[in-house]
Design an enzyme around this catalytic site. Structure first.
Site, short mmCIF file in Angstrom:
data_model
loop_
_atom_site.label_atom_id
_atom_site.label_comp_id
_atom_site.label_asym_id
_atom_site.label_seq_id
_atom_site.Cartn_x
_atom_site.Cartn_y
_atom_site.Cartn_z
N LYS A 36 0.81 -1.20 0.00
CA LYS A 36 0.00 0.00 0.00
C LYS A 36 0.86 1.27 0.00
O LYS A 36 0.38 2.35 -0.32
CB LYS A 36 -0.88 0.02 1.27
CG LYS A 36 -1.92 -1.09 1.29
CD LYS A 36 -2.73 -1.03 2.59
CE LYS A 36 -2.29 -2.19 3.45
NZ LYS A 36 -3.03 -2.31 4.70
N GLY A 37 2.11 1.13 0.39
CA GLY A 37 2.96 2.30 0.65
C GLY A 37 3.10 3.28 -0.50
O GLY A 37 3.19 4.49 -0.29
N GLU A 86 7.64 2.41 -6.14
CA GLU A 86 7.69 2.03 -4.73
C GLU A 86 7.82 3.27 -3.85
O GLU A 86 8.24 4.33 -4.32
CB GLU A 86 8.93 1.14 -4.50
CG GLU A 86 8.68 -0.24 -3.97
CD GLU A 86 7.93 -0.37 -2.65
OE1 GLU A 86 6.99 0.40 -2.36
OE2 GLU A 86 8.24 -1.30 -1.91
N ASP A 87 7.47 3.12 -2.57
CA ASP A 87 7.60 4.24 -1.65
C ASP A 87 9.05 4.46 -1.21
O ASP A 87 9.55 5.58 -1.20
CB ASP A 87 6.69 4.07 -0.43
CG ASP A 87 6.85 2.71 0.27
OD1 ASP A 87 7.66 1.87 -0.17
OD2 ASP A 87 6.15 2.48 1.27
N ASP A 93 14.90 0.21 1.06
CA ASP A 93 15.57 0.10 2.35
C ASP A 93 16.64 -0.98 2.20
O ASP A 93 17.72 -0.73 1.66
CB ASP A 93 14.48 -0.22 3.38
CG ASP A 93 14.97 -0.30 4.81
OD1 ASP A 93 15.73 0.57 5.21
OD2 ASP A 93 14.58 -1.23 5.52
N LYS A 146 17.16 4.70 1.26
CA LYS A 146 18.06 4.67 2.43
C LYS A 146 19.26 3.82 2.05
O LYS A 146 19.31 2.64 2.39
CB LYS A 146 17.36 4.00 3.62
CG LYS A 146 16.23 4.74 4.26
CD LYS A 146 15.87 4.04 5.58
CE LYS A 146 14.41 3.96 5.80
NZ LYS A 146 14.02 3.20 6.99
N ASP A 168 3.87 3.97 6.35
CA ASP A 168 3.18 3.70 7.61
C ASP A 168 4.10 3.20 8.71
O ASP A 168 5.24 2.80 8.47
CB ASP A 168 2.12 2.61 7.38
CG ASP A 168 2.78 1.24 7.19
OD1 ASP A 168 3.68 1.13 6.34
OD2 ASP A 168 2.41 0.28 7.91
N ARG A 172 -0.24 6.99 7.13
CA ARG A 172 -0.13 7.07 5.66
C ARG A 172 -0.72 8.37 5.13
O ARG A 172 -0.39 8.82 4.05
CB ARG A 172 -0.85 5.88 5.01
CG ARG A 172 -0.23 4.52 5.33
CD ARG A 172 -0.83 3.48 4.40
NE ARG A 172 -0.61 2.11 4.83
CZ ARG A 172 0.48 1.39 4.54
NH1 ARG A 172 1.43 1.92 3.82
NH2 ARG A 172 0.59 0.15 4.95
P1 IMP Z 1 13.06 -3.38 1.75
O1 IMP Z 1 12.61 -4.68 1.15
O2 IMP Z 1 13.84 -3.59 3.02
O3 IMP Z 1 13.78 -2.49 0.79
O4 IMP Z 1 11.79 -2.70 2.30
C1 IMP Z 1 11.05 -1.85 1.62
C2 IMP Z 1 9.71 -1.69 2.31
O5 IMP Z 1 9.86 -1.56 3.73
C3 IMP Z 1 9.09 -0.44 1.83
O6 IMP Z 1 8.27 -0.68 0.73
C4 IMP Z 1 8.31 0.02 3.04
O7 IMP Z 1 7.02 -0.55 3.00
C5 IMP Z 1 9.04 -0.53 4.24
N1 IMP Z 1 9.90 0.50 4.87
C6 IMP Z 1 11.24 0.58 4.84
N2 IMP Z 1 11.68 1.66 5.52
C7 IMP Z 1 10.59 2.29 5.98
C8 IMP Z 1 10.38 3.50 6.73
O8 IMP Z 1 11.30 4.25 7.13
N3 IMP Z 1 9.08 3.81 7.00
C9 IMP Z 1 8.03 3.05 6.59
N4 IMP Z 1 8.17 1.93 5.86
C10 IMP Z 1 9.45 1.55 5.57
MG MG Z 2 6.17 -0.77 0.65
#
Ligand code: IMP
Ligand code: MG
Length: 176
Positions: free
Chosen positions: A44-45, A99-100, A103, A131, A160, A166
Site C-alpha cells: 500500500k505504501g 515504490e515508496d 531500504d 536509504k 506507515d 499514511r
Molecule cells: P526493503 O525490502 O527492506 O527495501 O523494504 C522496503 C519496504 O519496507 C518499503 O516498501 C516500506 O514498506 C518498508 N519500509 C522501509 N523503511 C521504511 C520507513 O522508514 N518507513 C516506513 N516503511 C518503511
Molecule cells: Mg512498501
C-alpha cells in the site's frame, strides 16, 4: 497542521515533495516520449506517491498495482510476501515499478526479478525515498529517486508504521 505526537520532526514538507515529484515526472516524460509504459504501484505504501507521480507524466500510460510486504512495526522481517495476482501480461511492455522506499532492497529485487522473468521490454524502478546505508542486496539502485535519507524510520505520504500515518501530507521522522 496535524502532527501526531509520534512524529518527531517534519523531514520533507508538502511543498518540497510536490516540487520533487514534478521533477521526477518531467524526467520520466522525457524518457518515455512516444511509448506507452505500464506503471505498476506497490501497495500500500506507494499509493500516494504513485497517484501524484502519474499525474506529472505527460505521455500515454497504463496502470496496475501489486501488493508486497516485509515490515512489522519499524523492523524489516527480511521475508518478502508478494501478491502478484493482479499483474497483467507484461510481455514486451515498458514497465515502471513504483515504490515508496528502498531500504534493504529485498522487496524491489524480488519484484524486479519476478517481472523480468515475464519478458517485458524494460523494467525501471521509481522510488520516492532511498536509504542507501541500509542496503542488504548489494548494488541495487532505483532508476528514479525522490530523496536519499539517512537510516531513519519515516512515516507519511503513504508510508506507515503499523498501518498508521499514511495520510500525513509530509514525510515525518517517527519516534516510538
Ligand atoms: P526493503 O525490502 O527492506 O527495501 O523494504 C522496503 C519496504 O519496507 C518499503 O516498501 C516500506 O514498506 C518498508 N519500509 C522501509 N523503511 C521504511 C520507513 O522508514 N518507513 C516506513 N516503511 C518503511
Ligand atoms: Mg512498501
Amino acid at each position: 497542521m496535524y502532527i501526531p505526537t509520534e512524529v518527531e520532526k517534519v523531514l520533507f514538507t508538502e511543498e518540497q515533495i510536490k516540487e520533487r515529484v514534478a521533477a521526477m515526472g518531467a524526467q520520466i516524460t522525457r524518457d518515455y516520449a512516444g511509448k506507452n509504459p505500464l506503471f505498476i504501484g506497490v501497495l500500500k505504501g506507494a499509493a500516494v506517491f504513485f497517484s501524484d507521480l502519474i499525474r506529472r507524466v505527460e505521455c500515454s500510460l497504463e496502470i496496475e498495482f501489486l501488493r508486497a510486504s516485509s515490515y512489522a512495526g519499524t523492523n524489516s522481517t527480511g521475508e518478502v510476501t508478494l501478491d502478484v495476482s493482479a499483474v497483467p501480461d507484461i510481455k514486451g511492455r515498458d514497465v515502471v515499478l513504483v515504490e515508496d522506499i528502498v531500504d534493504t532492497a529485498r522487496t524491489l529485487s524480488v519484484l524486479k526479478k519476478y517481472l523480468l522473468d515475464m519478458s517485458p521490454n524494460s523494467v525501471k524502478v521509481a522510488c520516492f525515498l532511498d536509504k542507501p546505508s541500509r542496503r542488504v542486496v548489494e548494488g541495487f539502485s532505483a532508476d528514479y529517486t525522490g530523496f536519499e535519507i539517512d537510516d531513519l524510520f519515516v512515516v507519511g505520504y503513504g508510508l506507515d508504521c503499523d498501518q498508521k500515518f499514511r495520510n500525513l501530507p509530509y514525510i515525518g521522522i517517527y519516534h516510538g
